[in-house]
Design a protein around this motif. Sequence first.
Motif, PDB file in Angstrom:
ATOM      1  N   UNK A 272       0.811  -1.213   0.000  1.00  0.00           N
ATOM      2  CA  UNK A 272       0.000   0.000   0.000  1.00  0.00           C
ATOM      3  C   UNK A 272       0.849   1.271   0.000  1.00  0.00           C
ATOM      4  N   UNK A 273       2.171   1.090  -0.020  1.00  0.00           N
ATOM      5  CA  UNK A 273       3.125   2.210  -0.027  1.00  0.00           C
ATOM      6  C   UNK A 273       2.922   3.120   1.187  1.00  0.00           C
ATOM      7  N   UNK A 274       2.722   2.478   2.340  1.00  0.00           N
ATOM      8  CA  UNK A 274       2.612   3.183   3.619  1.00  0.00           C
ATOM      9  C   UNK A 274       3.918   2.948   4.379  1.00  0.00           C
ATOM     10  N   UNK A 275       4.770   3.955   4.499  1.00  0.00           N
ATOM     11  CA  UNK A 275       6.082   3.735   5.118  1.00  0.00           C
ATOM     12  C   UNK A 275       6.007   3.314   6.583  1.00  0.00           C
ATOM     13  N   UNK A 276       5.132   3.980   7.352  1.00  0.00           N
ATOM     14  CA  UNK A 276       5.003   3.694   8.788  1.00  0.00           C
ATOM     15  C   UNK A 276       3.549   3.852   9.194  1.00  0.00           C
ATOM     16  N   UNK A 277       3.149   3.117  10.223  1.00  0.00           N
ATOM     17  CA  UNK A 277       1.765   3.190  10.688  1.00  0.00           C
ATOM     18  C   UNK A 277       1.713   2.994  12.191  1.00  0.00           C
ATOM     19  N   UNK A 278       0.649   3.512  12.781  1.00  0.00           N
ATOM     20  CA  UNK A 278       0.281   3.125  14.144  1.00  0.00           C
ATOM     21  C   UNK A 278      -0.365   1.748  14.047  1.00  0.00           C
ATOM     22  N   UNK A 279      -0.007   0.848  14.924  1.00  0.00           N
ATOM     23  CA  UNK A 279      -0.582  -0.500  14.908  1.00  0.00           C
ATOM     24  C   UNK A 279      -1.452  -0.684  16.139  1.00  0.00           C
ATOM     25  N   UNK A 280      -2.683  -1.116  15.915  1.00  0.00           N
ATOM     26  CA  UNK A 280      -3.599  -1.442  17.006  1.00  0.00           C
ATOM     27  C   UNK A 280      -3.983  -2.905  16.856  1.00  0.00           C
ATOM     28  N   UNK A 281      -3.736  -3.689  17.880  1.00  0.00           N
ATOM     29  CA  UNK A 281      -4.066  -5.111  17.842  1.00  0.00           C
ATOM     30  C   UNK A 281      -4.993  -5.469  18.974  1.00  0.00           C
ATOM     31  N   UNK A 282      -5.992  -6.289  18.697  1.00  0.00           N
ATOM     32  CA  UNK A 282      -6.963  -6.700  19.715  1.00  0.00           C
ATOM     33  C   UNK A 282      -7.024  -8.214  19.795  1.00  0.00           C
ATOM     34  N   UNK A 283      -6.966  -8.749  21.001  1.00  0.00           N
ATOM     35  CA  UNK A 283      -7.193 -10.162  21.255  1.00  0.00           C
ATOM     36  C   UNK A 283      -6.260 -11.036  20.412  1.00  0.00           C
ATOM     37  N   UNK A 284      -6.848 -11.845  19.505  1.00  0.00           N
ATOM     38  CA  UNK A 284      -6.055 -12.705  18.642  1.00  0.00           C
ATOM     39  C   UNK A 284      -5.229 -11.958  17.620  1.00  0.00           C
ATOM     40  N   UNK A 285      -5.439 -10.647  17.505  1.00  0.00           N
ATOM     41  CA  UNK A 285      -4.587  -9.818  16.654  1.00  0.00           C
ATOM     42  C   UNK A 285      -3.321  -9.372  17.354  1.00  0.00           C
ATOM     43  N   UNK A 286      -3.190  -9.728  18.644  1.00  0.00           N
ATOM     44  CA  UNK A 286      -1.991  -9.368  19.386  1.00  0.00           C
ATOM     45  C   UNK A 286      -0.707  -9.931  18.792  1.00  0.00           C
ATOM     46  N   UNK A 287      -0.633 -11.250  18.504  1.00  0.00           N
ATOM     47  CA  UNK A 287       0.599 -11.795  17.950  1.00  0.00           C
ATOM     48  C   UNK A 287       1.034 -11.125  16.647  1.00  0.00           C
ATOM     49  N   UNK A 288       0.096 -10.855  15.739  1.00  0.00           N
ATOM     50  CA  UNK A 288       0.445 -10.186  14.477  1.00  0.00           C
ATOM     51  C   UNK A 288       0.997  -8.798  14.744  1.00  0.00           C
ATOM     52  N   UNK A 289       0.382  -8.073  15.672  1.00  0.00           N
ATOM     53  CA  UNK A 289       0.823  -6.715  15.989  1.00  0.00           C
ATOM     54  C   UNK A 289       2.195  -6.723  16.649  1.00  0.00           C
ATOM     55  N   UNK A 290       2.347  -7.551  17.669  1.00  0.00           N
ATOM     56  CA  UNK A 290       3.625  -7.617  18.366  1.00  0.00           C
ATOM     57  C   UNK A 290       4.757  -8.017  17.418  1.00  0.00           C
ATOM     58  N   UNK A 291       4.488  -8.980  16.536  1.00  0.00           N
ATOM     59  CA  UNK A 291       5.564  -9.444  15.666  1.00  0.00           C
ATOM     60  C   UNK A 291       5.840  -8.490  14.511  1.00  0.00           C
ATOM     61  N   UNK A 292       4.856  -7.710  14.102  1.00  0.00           N
ATOM     62  CA  UNK A 292       5.131  -6.634  13.147  1.00  0.00           C
ATOM     63  C   UNK A 292       6.114  -5.645  13.770  1.00  0.00           C
ATOM     64  N   UNK A 293       5.863  -5.242  15.015  1.00  0.00           N
ATOM     65  CA  UNK A 293       6.752  -4.291  15.688  1.00  0.00           C
ATOM     66  C   UNK A 293       8.102  -4.910  16.016  1.00  0.00           C
ATOM     67  N   UNK A 294       8.130  -6.202  16.306  1.00  0.00           N
ATOM     68  CA  UNK A 294       9.369  -6.902  16.635  1.00  0.00           C
ATOM     69  C   UNK A 294      10.251  -7.109  15.416  1.00  0.00           C
ATOM     70  N   UNK A 295       9.659  -7.524  14.316  1.00  0.00           N
ATOM     71  CA  UNK A 295      10.428  -7.931  13.137  1.00  0.00           C
ATOM     72  C   UNK A 295      10.594  -6.813  12.110  1.00  0.00           C
ATOM     73  N   UNK A 296       9.743  -5.807  12.187  1.00  0.00           N
ATOM     74  CA  UNK A 296       9.797  -4.693  11.224  1.00  0.00           C
ATOM     75  C   UNK A 296       9.643  -3.363  11.970  1.00  0.00           C
ATOM     76  N   UNK A 297      10.539  -3.074  12.891  1.00  0.00           N
ATOM     77  CA  UNK A 297      10.365  -1.889  13.758  1.00  0.00           C
ATOM     78  C   UNK A 297      10.325  -0.573  12.987  1.00  0.00           C
ATOM     79  N   UNK A 298      10.936  -0.548  11.815  1.00  0.00           N
ATOM     80  CA  UNK A 298      10.942   0.687  11.028  1.00  0.00           C
ATOM     81  C   UNK A 298       9.573   1.036  10.477  1.00  0.00           C
ATOM     82  N   UNK A 299       8.638   0.090  10.495  1.00  0.00           N
ATOM     83  CA  UNK A 299       7.300   0.316   9.929  1.00  0.00           C
ATOM     84  C   UNK A 299       6.256   0.720  10.966  1.00  0.00           C
ATOM     85  N   UNK A 300       6.629   0.733  12.250  1.00  0.00           N
ATOM     86  CA  UNK A 300       5.653   0.980  13.312  1.00  0.00           C
ATOM     87  C   UNK A 300       6.034   2.247  14.076  1.00  0.00           C
ATOM     88  N   UNK A 301       5.164   3.242  14.049  1.00  0.00           N
ATOM     89  CA  UNK A 301       5.426   4.496  14.759  1.00  0.00           C
ATOM     90  C   UNK A 301       4.951   4.441  16.207  1.00  0.00           C
TER      91      UNK A 301
END
Length: 320
Positions: A113-142
Amino acid sequence: MSVLFSRDLKESLGDDQVVTTQALQECLIYPSTGIETAHGWMEYATRGEGPVVLLAHGGPGGYDQALVLGELFRINGYRVVAPSRPGYLGTPLHFGKTAEEQGDFMAALLEALQIPRAIVVGASGGGPASYQLAQRHPEKVSAMVVIDGISMRYAKGDDINPLEEWMYLSRSGQWLLGFFFKHFPASVVKSLLQTESTLAKHEIGTRVKEILADENKFAVFDAIFQTMSSRFAERKSGAKNDIALGSAIDRLALDSVRCPTLIIHGDADNDVPPRDAEYAHGAIADAQLLWIDKASHIGFWTAPDAYKAQRYALDWLRSR
């Protein structure tokens, strides 16, 4: 950072900041689109204008649930990007069978989507996806907000008995729940609170009355329920994958998370226990933890202090 309690918060949302029934109904019928990413096709929808909030929904769910959960942010000045996680609705389960893969898939969506960085909000079962996005791709999470999110082994799937499996993981069971919710909403709200919280019997009775008396809280409850039960056949593979994914987690690696992080959790959550919030809070440098007093798994939207907790989350994001 200090651990906060919602009962200590003084300010609540104004009327113009509260998610309404009409807005949630618009989320439920909003059309999706899709895009080819580096890891395959992903369905998503996007609404609003402003800084991007990438929202990882719970399970069962889909992009419609992500829109529902993200509506608070949209009406308060954010652009919500709402994907269907792997196995849900229009996103095939060809990739995303582990927490790490789900984080990579979210990063690939931002890239496509050509979005360089984003705020990530994860709920419940979306927690692992959110945490691992920030863990593995820290440059993409503001910044990251995780609400009642999984960060450790999710063992609840081990305890599902045949009746519960039929009720929650079959089309006929979901139809029956939908029928009761339409005609006997108090009984379904009570049943879900008994399952999703550790509240005492008298507290559940009081909470049911509060939710039914608050049109906007009940509308959120209703909308979330619809995104779990309608089109269930198209959500089942994602729900089963989430159970397997959660069972395979010991403790998520969080040592490389560098973005400002706010963890919000109900202290009476019986679905994702408070220990998940405690672990993530301790593992992420400078993370902040907000407990919602006597709140179930969806207490951020339905607890007595829900509007105060929502106000705090919005103010926290604006201060980043």
